[in-house]
Scaffold this active site. Sequence first.
Site, short mmCIF file in Angstrom:
data_model
loop_
_atom_site.label_atom_id
_atom_site.label_comp_id
_atom_site.label_asym_id
_atom_site.label_seq_id
_atom_site.Cartn_x
_atom_site.Cartn_y
_atom_site.Cartn_z
N HIS A 67 0.86 -1.19 0.00
CA HIS A 67 0.00 0.00 0.00
C HIS A 67 0.90 1.24 0.00
CE1 HIS A 67 -2.23 3.21 2.30
NE2 HIS A 67 -3.11 2.93 1.36
N HIS A 109 1.67 10.93 -2.28
CA HIS A 109 0.42 10.82 -1.54
C HIS A 109 -0.25 12.18 -1.61
CE1 HIS A 109 -1.78 9.22 2.28
NE2 HIS A 109 -2.43 8.97 1.17
#
Length: 588
Positions: free
Chosen positions: A120, A166
Amino acid sequence: MSKQTYSVCLCWRRRFKLALSEAPQEIKTLFNNYSENDLMTATNLKRFLIEVQKQEQATEEEAQAIIDSFKHFHRRGAGLNLETFFKFLFSDNNHPLSPSIGVHHDMTLPLSHYFIYTGHNSYLTGNQLSSDCSDVPIVNALKRGVRVIELDLWPNASKDDVDVLHGRTLTTPVELIRCLRSIKEHAFVASEYPVVITLEDHLTPDLQAKVAEMVTQTFGEILFTPGSENLKEFPSPESLKKRIIISTKPPKEYLEVKEVKEKEDDSLQGKASGDDEAWGKEIASFKCGSLSDYKGNNLDKDIHDEEDLSESDKSHHNVAPEYKGLIAIHAGKSKGGIEAWFKVDPDKAKRISLSEQQLEKAVITHGKEIVRFTQRNILRVFPKGTRIDSSNYNPLIGWMHGAQMVAFNMQGYGRSLWLMHGMFRANGGCGYVKKPDFLLKTDPNNEVFDPRAKLPVKTTLKVTVFMGEGWYYDFKHTHFDQYSPPDFYARVGIAGVPSDSIMKKTKAIEDNWLPTWNETFEFPLTVPELALLRIEVHEYDMSEKDDFGGQTCLPLLELRSGVRAVSLHSQKGDKYNSVKLLMRFEFL
């Protein structure tokens, strides 16, 4: 090892005698039972390997090879004496998992029939809010055997190229092309089975076309592109060896500003949990709850679920066709809520994603439907957004419902990640573990495995923890205690379905670098196919938190019976040079 000195105050020192490692009494008894005139010949060693170690195929030639490998330790070359027998048992050649078994699962079934080693936010070097983005953690994950790499794609500052980061955080970006090139270089170092790249796309059509060009030029012939838009059934890992697979949702517009703001607010509410103990928090239990436990949580709408807006909710009508053509595993939830999500389409295999919270809620009312869905389709589970410290969750709740892609923050550490490492030590460490048959089949009444059902005990694992060694060589003598040698104790247990999950511990052995516990535990198992053996060592500290002394996690179905040398690993999963436990495993 002779004596060791510890300072207690300016004028006083304590000296401790350091003993040599000595075989426990049960090992001495075994040696006496399988030796003649204090010597274990090849014939006797073969009998020991067959009867105690349960290596039914052992030959006298193999036994002689073991004896020959230790002949420099003693003058008599005809066999092992007690000292060399003990050295053999504690050696790397006596691992609890067979080093020669390699990939042994059937790899010709569809991808949906396997648990897949899944990362992830694979590009993050640390926390989810402010760490650097880099290709280094991607390379490290691939070297460990991870088979699913996640990349979040955003326009760069000048809007003319693509970065990986991110989004809407303080993480520093890394160029997409750098990540792609590193994936190509390291994809098949640890395993020749396919690597899936999951893309979270926040791009305009022009930049999508640029991504398509980068991907195509970087991977060339090793890129798997399906012949049709949707696959009726996923190909097998065997047919996809040394291939790269792209998985993402059909392209969409940027998230609404409101959604992004909600995401930021929710993420920042999460306090960095940290590890409140030196070795990491205990695995969160998942005793089957009720819907009231999730009051206020809306399952059908999760603002963190950027990846899976409805397939029919596409804002782009001028999608770059070359980008869309790269997608081999289509992601996206169908409209209509949870009932529609898990509806099986016999003409189309797809992937959907759920947050750990969504899954925890969904299994309460739709556990069997999830198991049935994952027989043909892929379910990806990802950490909740409040895990800003890159911690992880209990992977067993996903695995016992058939979820193939239980996505973890591989750059972190802690007990949950140790379970992930343990699961994928199975099947030669190739990154694909075939799911148990009961998760792949329906019975004559069209019923599937029910993780909530009360099941009978199938087998019992008996574990004896004899002793440990190696800390003296791998740690400074004051690492655990400034004033005396360490007080080690071991924790042993099972991670599996709720009824099987338990941890037990030995007594602490005071002031000893070579702790000898000689304690036995039994673990009744109802679903051994999903069980992992957890092993930890800690150093007891009366005034402060106990110190971490090593850990490992082993897949139960590949655990070898007999007396074995169990190597321990650091908190981050790196194997220590010398630290080992001597243990015995018996299936009753």
